[in-house]
Design a protein around this motif. Structure first.
Motif, PDB file in Angstrom:
ATOM      1  N   ILE A 117       0.709  -1.257   0.035  1.00  0.00           N
ATOM      2  CA  ILE A 117      -0.102   0.063  -0.103  1.00  0.00           C
ATOM      3  C   ILE A 117       0.941   1.133  -0.029  1.00  0.00           C
ATOM      4  CG2 ILE A 117      -1.726   1.233   1.301  1.00  0.00           C
ATOM      5  CD1 ILE A 117      -2.717  -1.183   2.084  1.00  0.00           C
ATOM      6  N   VAL A 118       2.018   1.116   0.911  1.00  0.00           N
ATOM      7  CA  VAL A 118       2.851   2.366   0.868  1.00  0.00           C
ATOM      8  C   VAL A 118       3.350   2.616  -0.513  1.00  0.00           C
ATOM      9  CG1 VAL A 118       5.127   3.351   2.185  1.00  0.00           C
ATOM     10  CG2 VAL A 118       3.092   1.904   3.505  1.00  0.00           C
ATOM     11  N   THR A 119       3.875   1.520  -1.019  1.00  0.00           N
ATOM     12  CA  THR A 119       4.686   1.872  -2.257  1.00  0.00           C
ATOM     13  C   THR A 119       3.793   2.612  -3.068  1.00  0.00           C
ATOM     14  OG1 THR A 119       6.150   0.025  -1.801  1.00  0.00           O
ATOM     15  CG2 THR A 119       5.780   0.507  -4.107  1.00  0.00           C
ATOM     16  N   GLY A 120       2.647   1.927  -3.302  1.00  0.00           N
ATOM     17  CA  GLY A 120       1.496   2.498  -3.986  1.00  0.00           C
ATOM     18  C   GLY A 120       1.463   4.067  -3.923  1.00  0.00           C
ATOM     19  N   TYR A 121       1.227   4.383  -2.698  1.00  0.00           N
ATOM     20  CA  TYR A 121       1.110   5.937  -2.462  1.00  0.00           C
ATOM     21  C   TYR A 121       2.197   6.881  -2.596  1.00  0.00           C
ATOM     22  CZ  TYR A 121      -2.753   4.640   0.814  1.00  0.00           C
ATOM     23  OH  TYR A 121      -3.878   4.131   1.480  1.00  0.00           O
ATOM     24  N   LEU A 122       3.521   6.171  -2.470  1.00  0.00           N
ATOM     25  CA  LEU A 122       4.821   6.856  -2.735  1.00  0.00           C
ATOM     26  C   LEU A 122       4.988   7.072  -4.186  1.00  0.00           C
ATOM     27  CD1 LEU A 122       7.176   5.393  -0.055  1.00  0.00           C
ATOM     28  CD2 LEU A 122       5.918   7.825   0.066  1.00  0.00           C
ATOM     29  N   GLU A 123       4.528   6.002  -4.975  1.00  0.00           N
ATOM     30  CA  GLU A 123       4.668   6.100  -6.376  1.00  0.00           C
ATOM     31  C   GLU A 123       3.546   7.149  -7.016  1.00  0.00           C
ATOM     32  OE1 GLU A 123       4.289   2.242  -7.697  1.00  0.00           O
ATOM     33  OE2 GLU A 123       6.237   1.593  -7.481  1.00  0.00           O
ATOM     34  N   ARG A 124       2.468   7.130  -6.247  1.00  0.00           N
ATOM     35  CA  ARG A 124       1.547   8.061  -6.764  1.00  0.00           C
ATOM     36  C   ARG A 124       1.901   9.565  -6.675  1.00  0.00           C
ATOM     37  NH1 ARG A 124      -3.964   8.566  -9.081  1.00  0.00           N
ATOM     38  NH2 ARG A 124      -4.841  10.357  -8.008  1.00  0.00           N
ATOM     39  N   ILE A 125       2.529   9.806  -5.803  1.00  0.00           N
ATOM     40  CA  ILE A 125       3.090  11.139  -5.508  1.00  0.00           C
ATOM     41  C   ILE A 125       4.410  11.528  -5.864  1.00  0.00           C
ATOM     42  CG2 ILE A 125       1.501  11.364  -3.729  1.00  0.00           C
ATOM     43  CD1 ILE A 125       3.861  11.605  -1.629  1.00  0.00           C
ATOM     44  N   GLY A 126       5.051  10.698  -6.333  1.00  0.00           N
ATOM     45  CA  GLY A 126       6.412  10.791  -7.250  1.00  0.00           C
ATOM     46  C   GLY A 126       7.683  10.867  -6.229  1.00  0.00           C
ATOM     47  N   ILE A 127       7.453   9.942  -5.201  1.00  0.00           N
ATOM     48  CA  ILE A 127       8.814  10.161  -4.344  1.00  0.00           C
ATOM     49  C   ILE A 127       9.343   8.841  -3.783  1.00  0.00           C
ATOM     50  CG2 ILE A 127       8.434  12.567  -3.511  1.00  0.00           C
ATOM     51  CD1 ILE A 127       7.273  11.310  -0.918  1.00  0.00           C
ATOM     52  N   ARG A 128       8.850   7.959  -4.449  1.00  0.00           N
ATOM     53  CA  ARG A 128       9.329   6.375  -3.997  1.00  0.00           C
ATOM     54  C   ARG A 128      10.698   6.324  -4.394  1.00  0.00           C
ATOM     55  NH1 ARG A 128      11.521   3.101  -2.215  1.00  0.00           N
ATOM     56  NH2 ARG A 128      11.382   0.948  -2.211  1.00  0.00           N
ATOM     57  N   ALA A 129      11.303   6.525  -5.246  1.00  0.00           N
ATOM     58  CA  ALA A 129      12.695   6.499  -5.297  1.00  0.00           C
ATOM     59  C   ALA A 129      13.883   7.170  -4.536  1.00  0.00           C
ATOM     60  CB  ALA A 129      13.051   6.731  -6.834  1.00  0.00           C
ATOM     61  N   ALA A 130      13.146   7.991  -3.508  1.00  0.00           N
ATOM     62  CA  ALA A 130      13.877   8.837  -2.731  1.00  0.00           C
ATOM     63  C   ALA A 130      14.226   8.170  -1.586  1.00  0.00           C
ATOM     64  CB  ALA A 130      13.433  10.122  -2.657  1.00  0.00           C
ATOM     65  N   PHE A 131      13.659   7.006  -1.293  1.00  0.00           N
ATOM     66  CA  PHE A 131      13.971   6.362  -0.211  1.00  0.00           C
ATOM     67  C   PHE A 131      14.509   4.995  -0.247  1.00  0.00           C
ATOM     68  CE2 PHE A 131      10.057   8.819   0.523  1.00  0.00           C
ATOM     69  CZ  PHE A 131      10.326   9.507   1.796  1.00  0.00           C
ATOM     70  N   ASP A 132      15.683   4.905   0.614  1.00  0.00           N
ATOM     71  CA  ASP A 132      16.688   3.940   0.618  1.00  0.00           C
ATOM     72  C   ASP A 132      15.979   2.483   1.273  1.00  0.00           C
ATOM     73  OD1 ASP A 132      19.251   5.105  -0.064  1.00  0.00           O
ATOM     74  OD2 ASP A 132      18.374   6.525   1.513  1.00  0.00           O
ATOM     75  N   VAL A 133      14.769   2.714   2.295  1.00  0.00           N
ATOM     76  CA  VAL A 133      14.395   1.617   2.956  1.00  0.00           C
ATOM     77  C   VAL A 133      12.993   1.840   3.080  1.00  0.00           C
ATOM     78  CG1 VAL A 133      14.125   0.489   5.043  1.00  0.00           C
ATOM     79  CG2 VAL A 133      16.560   0.747   4.093  1.00  0.00           C
ATOM     80  N   VAL A 134      11.982   1.178   2.956  1.00  0.00           N
ATOM     81  CA  VAL A 134      10.641   1.070   3.633  1.00  0.00           C
ATOM     82  C   VAL A 134      10.530  -0.148   4.109  1.00  0.00           C
ATOM     83  CG1 VAL A 134       8.351   1.152   2.787  1.00  0.00           C
ATOM     84  CG2 VAL A 134       9.703   2.134   1.331  1.00  0.00           C
ATOM     85  N   VAL A 135      10.097   0.232   5.611  1.00  0.00           N
ATOM     86  CA  VAL A 135       9.860  -0.908   6.568  1.00  0.00           C
ATOM     87  C   VAL A 135       8.279  -0.744   7.196  1.00  0.00           C
ATOM     88  CG1 VAL A 135      10.387  -1.665   8.897  1.00  0.00           C
ATOM     89  CG2 VAL A 135      12.033  -0.792   7.449  1.00  0.00           C
ATOM     90  N   ASP A 136       7.708  -1.875   7.157  1.00  0.00           N
ATOM     91  CA  ASP A 136       6.479  -1.980   7.694  1.00  0.00           C
ATOM     92  C   ASP A 136       6.321  -2.960   8.773  1.00  0.00           C
ATOM     93  OD1 ASP A 136       6.330  -4.358   6.875  1.00  0.00           O
ATOM     94  OD2 ASP A 136       4.616  -4.386   5.214  1.00  0.00           O
ATOM     95  N   CYS A 137       5.177  -3.246   9.568  1.00  0.00           N
ATOM     96  CA  CYS A 137       5.197  -3.734  10.751  1.00  0.00           C
ATOM     97  C   CYS A 137       5.384  -5.057  10.429  1.00  0.00           C
ATOM     98  CB  CYS A 137       3.598  -3.417  11.448  1.00  0.00           C
ATOM     99  SG  CYS A 137       2.412  -3.991  10.544  1.00  0.00           S
ATOM    100  N   ILE A 138       5.142  -5.662   9.333  1.00  0.00           N
ATOM    101  CA  ILE A 138       5.458  -7.176   9.204  1.00  0.00           C
ATOM    102  C   ILE A 138       6.803  -7.197   9.003  1.00  0.00           C
ATOM    103  CG2 ILE A 138       5.126  -8.822   7.418  1.00  0.00           C
ATOM    104  CD1 ILE A 138       2.426  -7.566   6.670  1.00  0.00           C
ATOM    105  N   THR A 139       7.632  -6.436   8.178  1.00  0.00           N
ATOM    106  CA  THR A 139       8.963  -6.682   8.225  1.00  0.00           C
ATOM    107  C   THR A 139       9.708  -6.492   9.487  1.00  0.00           C
ATOM    108  OG1 THR A 139       8.801  -5.621   5.980  1.00  0.00           O
ATOM    109  CG2 THR A 139      11.104  -5.788   7.005  1.00  0.00           C
TER     110      THR A 139
END
Length: 229
Positions: A117-139
């Motif tokens: 879900i988060v990846t979809g949000y970040l791609e939607r607003i155009g900043i996904r590639a700015a982040f080195d790491v995305v951690v959710d509660c499952i990870t």
């Protein structure tokens, strides 16, 4: 406020970088309408920042326990996933701030929301590639308010949590960041939320936020266009 010495910045996503109000409200209204229960503002505020298990139990309480909590929580996640990006916009100042910081220090996301879900949000607003790491509660293994998502994000970045800044919009998130020993910038998604933060602001446009992070207009000009979704 002067620049806060730090090695990395870890952002929450929902309500901090991305205005997901419309997307989640659509899902909540659909679920509440299905069970014939009105969704009032107080009930909506109660659901802010909860992870799946807590969310399911809160929904069960608010709806009068029409189904198991786990089923209600997963139903909401499914409704949001089915419409990811719908009605989603960047929070004021989010794209500008992340763009200014990108490439100047490690950046991460620590969230209770599933990565897909988060990846979809970040791609939607155009900043996904700015982040080195995305951690959710499952990870991370344990959701906020546990410090695990923040500690895991810092570990993956190779930095100490005590040398990192967390940017949060909810009490659940600030509790997690405080337990991780981080400096906290609190930008509440709802103005009636009281946050345990070291720096308070009502927008990521706030000059105090930029100054604390060492982000400047000149940095923004240099990094403009460096990445795309």
């Amino acid at each position: 406020m002067p620049l806060i010495s730090h090695d990395a910045v870890v952002f929450d996503c929902d309500g901090t970088l991305v205005d997901t109000e419309t997307s989640w409200n659509r899902a909540y209204h659909h679920l509440f309408d299905h069970y014939g229960v009105p969704l009032d503002p107080a009930a909506r505020t109660r659901l802010v920042g909860l992870q799946l298990s807590e969310l399911g139990h809160a929904l069960a309480d608010l709806l009068g326990h029409p189904a198991p909590p786990e089923q209600l929580g997963r139903t909401i996640y499914a409704l949001v996933c089915d419409n990811v990006g719908a009605g989603v916009n960047a929070r004021p100042g989010a794209v500008e701030l992340v763009t200014a910081l990108h490439g100047t220090r490690p950046l991460a996301i620590a969230t209770n929301t599933p990565v897909e879900i988060v990846t979809g949000y970040l791609e939607r607003i155009g900043i996904r590639a700015a982040f080195d790491v995305v951690v959710d509660c499952i990870t991370a293994g344990t959701p906020k308010p546990s410090p695990a998502p923040y500690l895991h994000a810092c570990m993956m970045l190779g930095v100490e949590a005590a040398r990192s800044i967390a940017v949060e919009d909810s009490a659940t998130g600030t509790t997690a960041a405080r337990a991780a020993g981080m400096f906290i910038i609190g930008v509440p998604s709802h103005r009636d939320l009281a946050l345990d933060a070291d720096l308070h602001a009502f927008s990521l446009h706030d000059p105090a936020v930029w100054e604390a992070l060492g982000a400047t207009d000149s940095v923004f000009s240099q990094t403009r266009g460096r990445f795309c979704a």
